[in-house]
Design a protein around this motif. Structure first.
Motif, PDB file in Angstrom:
ATOM      1  N   CYS A  30       0.751  -1.289  -0.195  1.00  0.00           N
ATOM      2  CA  CYS A  30       0.065  -0.029  -0.147  1.00  0.00           C
ATOM      3  C   CYS A  30       0.973   1.129   0.069  1.00  0.00           C
ATOM      4  O   CYS A  30       1.603   1.437   1.007  1.00  0.00           O
ATOM      5  CB  CYS A  30      -0.727   0.141   1.223  1.00  0.00           C
ATOM      6  SG  CYS A  30      -1.639   1.562   1.419  1.00  0.00           S
ATOM      7  N   ASP A  32       0.249   4.144   0.708  1.00  0.00           N
ATOM      8  CA  ASP A  32      -0.059   5.160   1.923  1.00  0.00           C
ATOM      9  C   ASP A  32       0.635   4.810   2.984  1.00  0.00           C
ATOM     10  O   ASP A  32       1.262   5.430   3.717  1.00  0.00           O
ATOM     11  CB  ASP A  32      -1.673   5.274   1.768  1.00  0.00           C
ATOM     12  CG  ASP A  32      -2.048   6.450   2.611  1.00  0.00           C
ATOM     13  OD1 ASP A  32      -1.234   7.349   2.246  1.00  0.00           O
ATOM     14  OD2 ASP A  32      -2.874   6.575   3.241  1.00  0.00           O
ATOM     15  N   CYS A  33       0.153   3.714   3.425  1.00  0.00           N
ATOM     16  CA  CYS A  33       0.644   3.308   4.890  1.00  0.00           C
ATOM     17  C   CYS A  33       2.003   2.228   4.666  1.00  0.00           C
ATOM     18  O   CYS A  33       2.703   2.253   5.861  1.00  0.00           O
ATOM     19  CB  CYS A  33      -0.394   2.437   5.521  1.00  0.00           C
ATOM     20  SG  CYS A  33      -1.096   1.132   4.840  1.00  0.00           S
ATOM     21  N   CYS A  51      -6.859  -1.797   0.590  1.00  0.00           N
ATOM     22  CA  CYS A  51      -5.951  -2.207   1.894  1.00  0.00           C
ATOM     23  C   CYS A  51      -6.755  -2.210   2.989  1.00  0.00           C
ATOM     24  O   CYS A  51      -7.348  -1.360   3.526  1.00  0.00           O
ATOM     25  CB  CYS A  51      -4.987  -0.676   1.886  1.00  0.00           C
ATOM     26  SG  CYS A  51      -3.811  -0.690   3.384  1.00  0.00           S
ATOM     27  N   CYS A  54      -5.702   0.714   5.768  1.00  0.00           N
ATOM     28  CA  CYS A  54      -6.084   2.128   5.865  1.00  0.00           C
ATOM     29  C   CYS A  54      -7.502   2.214   4.746  1.00  0.00           C
ATOM     30  O   CYS A  54      -7.982   3.400   4.947  1.00  0.00           O
ATOM     31  CB  CYS A  54      -4.777   3.215   5.268  1.00  0.00           C
ATOM     32  SG  CYS A  54      -4.516   2.798   3.660  1.00  0.00           S
TER      33      CYS A  54
HETATM   34 ZN   LIG Z   1      -2.958   1.302   3.524  1.00  0.00          ZN
END
Ligand SMILES: [Zn+2]
Length: 337
Positions: A30, A32-33, A51, A54
C-alpha cells in the motif's frame, strides 16, 4: 567466509553476489501506509482491491477467479467453466464467440435460440473446415493411423486452403493427397492403393495432387521403402517374426546387389515375402500376398523370377541354418518361376 580469499577480493565477490541476487519478487504494498507485509483484501462484490489497514482502494478492476458452482467431474456433461477449450490453431479466428446454451427448464426456447444463433453467427468457412477435419480424423482412424498423422494431414489441408495451393481440385482429392503426404512425412508406409481404397479417389488423381502439393510445399518426403512396408504386410499375412526379419534381410541384400532395381518398393516387398515364406515352409500364395500388398500376381511373379535366379547370391543358406527356427531349409522348397 573462507579465509583464503584476500580482503579486497572478498568485498568484490560479495558485491557481485548482491548484484545477481536482487529480489525479483514483485510485492504489492500500500503506497499510503507501507505496512509490510501488506494486508490487502480482495472485494469481489465491488471488484476492488482494498488495503485492509487504511482502506485505500488499490485496484478497481479485479476479476473474480473463484468458481460459483460445484463440479462433480463425471456426473454431468460439460464443466460449466467460463473459459472454453484452448483455441484451436486449425480453425480461423480466436473462437471466443458466445454461444447460447441449449439447456433451459425444458421449454425448448433455448434450443431454438441456439439454432438461430448458430445459423447467424458461425463462419461458414469454419463450419466447412470443421466437417473436413472430422472426415480426416475418421479416415485416419479407420486405417489405424496415429493422431500425429491425422494432425499433420489437417495442418496440410489448412495450408492448402489458406494459400489456395491446389486450385480446381475436389476437396476429396485434396484430403487424399494430404493424408498421403502426412503418412510419408511421419514415415508411416501406406501405399497409394490403400489411400485410394480409403478415400475412393482414383489412384491417378491422388498421385497428381500429391505431386503438385509436394512441389508447392517444397517438402522433402521420405521415399517409401520396402522395409517399412514389410512389417505390416507380414503381420497381415500372419507370418511369424523370424520370417519378417529374413524378409527384411533379403530386401536389403537385393538392394545391395541391385537385383530388383527399378521395381516398386511394394512389389519388391511382395516378392521377398513370397520367396521367404516358401523357404521357411510357411508358404503364402501369390494371391494372398497380392491381396495384402495391392499389386497384381503377375508383378509378384516377375519380381520373384529375378530373385529366384540369384538366390544363391542373395541367401546364405549355411548361415541361416544356425538359426533354430530354420534348421532344415533348402532351396528345393522354392517353387519354380
Ligand atoms: Zn494502506
Amino acid at each position: 567466509m573462507s579465509p583464503q580469499i584476500p580482503f579486497p577480493l572478498r568485498e568484490k565477490k560479495a558485491e557481485e553476489q548482491q548484484r545477481f541476487q536482487q529480489n525479483l519478487n514483485v510485492a504489492l504494498v500500500c503506497p499510503d501506509c507501507r505496512v509490510k507485509p501488506p494486508h490487502i483484501v480482495e472485494e469481489f462484490a465491488s471488484g476492488d482491491l482494498v488495503c485492509g489497514d487504511c482502506g485505500l482502494v488499490l485496484g478497481d478492476r479485479i476479476i473474480d477467479t473463484r468458481s460459483e458452482w460445484r463440479t462433480f467431474a463425471n456426473d454431468e456433461g460439460d464443466d460449466p467453466s467460463r473459459v472454453g477449450a484452448a483455441a484451436n490453431p486449425l480453425l480461423d479466428g480466436d473462437q471466443l464467440d458466445t454461444i447460447i446454451s441449449r439447456k433451459d427448464g425444458g421449454t425448448g426456447i433455448a434450443k431454438t435460440l441456439n439454432k438461430v444463433q448458430g445459423k447467424q453467427l458461425l463462419h461458414k468457412g469454419d463450419r466447412n473446415i470443421a466437417a473436413i477435419y472430422k472426415e480426416i480424423t475418421a479416415m485416419c482412424d479407420s486405417i489405424s493411423l496415429s493422431k500425429l498423422v491425422s494432425d499433420t494431414a489437417k495442418q496440410l489441408y489448412k495450408r492448402v486452403e489458406d494459400e489456395k495451393l491446389l486450385r480446381g481440385k475436389s476437396s476429396d482429392a485434396i484430403i487424399a493427397a494430404c493424408i498421403c503426404i502426412a503418412c510419408r512425412q511421419e514415415r508411416v508406409a501406406r501405399t497409394f492403393r490403400e489411400i485410394c481404397a480409403l478415400t475412393r479417389v482414383p489412384k491417378k488423381e491422388i498421385g497428381r495432387c500429391c505431386n503438385a502439393l509436394k512441389a508447392k510445399l517444397q517438402t522433402s518426403t521420405s521415399v517409401m521403402n520396402s522395409e517399412d512396408l514389410m512389417s505390416r504386410f507380414c503381420s497381415n499375412l500372419q507370418l511369424p517374426n523370424y520370417i519378417h526379419k529374413s524378409c527384411v534381410d533379403l530386401v536389403r541384400r537385393a538392394k545391395e546387389l541391385g537385383t530388383l532395381a527399378g521395381k516398386s518398393p511394394i512389389s519388391v516387398a511382395a516378392a521377398c515375402i513370397y520367396l521367404v515364406s516358401y523357404l521357411f515352409k510357411n508358404p503364402r500364395s501369390t494371391k494372398d500376398i497380392a491381396n495384402v500388398a495391392g499389386v497384381s500376381e503377375a508383378t509378384i511373379k516377375a519380381a520373384y523370377k529375378s530373385l529366384y535366379t540369384e538366390k544363391e547370391k542373395l541367401i546364405d543358406i549355411n548361415v541361416m541354418k544356425d538359426n533354430p527356427n530354420c534348421e532344415n531349409i533348402s532351396f528345393d522348397d522354392l517353387v519354380l518361376p
